[in-house]
Design an enzyme around this catalytic site. Sequence first.
Site, mmCIF file in Angstrom:
data_model
loop_
_atom_site.group_PDB
_atom_site.id
_atom_site.type_symbol
_atom_site.label_atom_id
_atom_site.label_comp_id
_atom_site.label_asym_id
_atom_site.label_seq_id
_atom_site.Cartn_x
_atom_site.Cartn_y
_atom_site.Cartn_z
ATOM 1 N N ASN A 209 8.062 -5.593 -1.241
ATOM 2 C CA ASN A 209 8.123 -4.660 -0.203
ATOM 3 C C ASN A 209 6.757 -4.584 0.264
ATOM 4 O OD1 ASN A 209 7.802 -2.180 1.426
ATOM 5 N ND2 ASN A 209 8.892 -0.897 -0.468
ATOM 6 N N HIS B 92 12.917 -2.599 1.439
ATOM 7 C CA HIS B 92 12.451 -1.473 1.998
ATOM 8 C C HIS B 92 13.230 -0.523 1.685
ATOM 9 C CE1 HIS B 92 9.259 -3.630 4.398
ATOM 10 N NE2 HIS B 92 10.468 -4.082 4.845
ATOM 11 N N ALA C 15 3.419 -0.932 4.589
ATOM 12 C CA ALA C 15 2.985 -1.001 6.196
ATOM 13 C C ALA C 15 2.483 -2.298 6.551
ATOM 14 C CB ALA C 15 1.639 0.109 6.211
ATOM 15 N N ARG D 234 13.329 4.360 12.195
ATOM 16 C CA ARG D 234 12.517 4.990 12.223
ATOM 17 C C ARG D 234 11.591 4.748 13.571
ATOM 18 N NH1 ARG D 234 9.665 4.753 6.511
ATOM 19 N NH2 ARG D 234 8.501 6.563 7.484
ATOM 20 N N ARG E 281 5.370 11.057 -2.439
ATOM 21 C CA ARG E 281 4.870 10.752 -0.963
ATOM 22 C C ARG E 281 6.339 10.886 -0.135
ATOM 23 N NH1 ARG E 281 4.765 4.807 1.143
ATOM 24 N NH2 ARG E 281 4.025 5.111 3.406
ATOM 25 N N TYR F 137 11.363 8.636 1.139
ATOM 26 C CA TYR F 137 11.224 7.560 0.135
ATOM 27 C C TYR F 137 11.874 7.929 -1.226
ATOM 28 C CZ TYR F 137 8.000 5.707 3.358
ATOM 29 O OH TYR F 137 7.309 5.047 4.447
ATOM 30 N N PRO G 282 0.733 -1.371 -0.049
ATOM 31 C CA PRO G 282 0.026 -0.155 0.113
ATOM 32 C C PRO G 282 0.782 1.258 0.130
ATOM 33 C CG PRO G 282 -0.126 -1.152 2.134
ATOM 34 C CD PRO G 282 0.681 -2.063 1.243
ATOM 35 N N ASN G 283 0.310 2.254 -0.605
ATOM 36 C CA ASN G 283 0.826 3.692 -0.747
ATOM 37 C C ASN G 283 2.315 3.826 -1.631
ATOM 38 O OD1 ASN G 283 -1.253 4.667 1.066
ATOM 39 N ND2 ASN G 283 -0.102 3.594 2.535
ATOM 40 N N GLU H 176 13.106 -9.438 1.128
ATOM 41 C CA GLU H 176 12.159 -8.471 1.648
ATOM 42 C C GLU H 176 12.882 -7.161 1.349
ATOM 43 O OE1 GLU H 176 11.667 -8.546 5.936
ATOM 44 O OE2 GLU H 176 10.224 -6.768 5.953
HETATM 45 C C1 DQA Z 1 8.462 1.035 3.517
HETATM 46 C C2 DQA Z 1 8.624 1.252 5.071
HETATM 47 C C3 DQA Z 1 7.097 0.909 5.756
HETATM 48 O O1 DQA Z 1 7.321 1.117 7.153
HETATM 49 C C4 DQA Z 1 6.124 2.200 5.291
HETATM 50 O O2 DQA Z 1 5.023 1.535 5.748
HETATM 51 C C5 DQA Z 1 6.124 1.961 3.522
HETATM 52 C C6 DQA Z 1 7.325 1.921 2.902
HETATM 53 C C7 DQA Z 1 9.604 1.350 2.937
HETATM 54 O O3 DQA Z 1 9.863 0.891 1.619
HETATM 55 O O4 DQA Z 1 10.500 1.912 3.376
HETATM 56 O O5 DQA Z 1 5.093 2.206 3.205
HETATM 57 O O6 DQA Z 1 8.227 -0.415 3.263
#
Ligand code: DQA
Length: 151
Positions: free
Chosen positions: A75, A101, A78, A108, A19, A24, A11-12, A99
């Site tokens: 990835n 990120h 959240a 964080r 964003r 990011y 998501p997002n 995995e």
């Molecule tokens: C994320 C880190 C997560 O905590 C966050 O909710 C994201 C992006 C990252 O790529 O840094 O949406 O996965």
Amino acid sequence: MAKPIYILNGPNLNLLGAREPEIYGSQTLADIEKLSATRAQAGGFSAVFRQTNREGELVEWIHEAREKGSAVVINAAAYTHTSVALHDALKAVDLPVIEVHLSNIHRRESFRHHSFISAAADGVIVGLGAHGYELAVDAAIALAKSRTKAP
Ligand code: DQA
């Protein structure tokens, strides 16, 4: 023809570029898709690159990758920090799982420090921005190649 590397985004991440760019970066998800596809091709693989804002859809794509993929790069955004369903789906995948990120989740907020994905992953890459996807694809390919070699 080798089966593709599945690169799944939660998501997002469709909002990347706009964003919180200070966290990011300024690259969009389309930019990351191009980088990932180029990297996969360099290693002799194709890439299936997807994003969804829905947890169940990620679960279904992981099930699809089980049958049709060579490896999974994920990835989960959240859902990383909340989803036992994704953990269980990845545990059912007998393929390399990496995995990734963009941000360093350990630097964080404390709610980001725990990942339900990590215990089901072969490797974890955090904090390297879009380049982390390239490294994740490289790692997924190396593992996929070593697993398909005759013992
Ligand atoms: C994320 C880190 C997560 O905590 C966050 O909710 C994201 C992006 C990252 O790529 O840094 O949406 O996965």
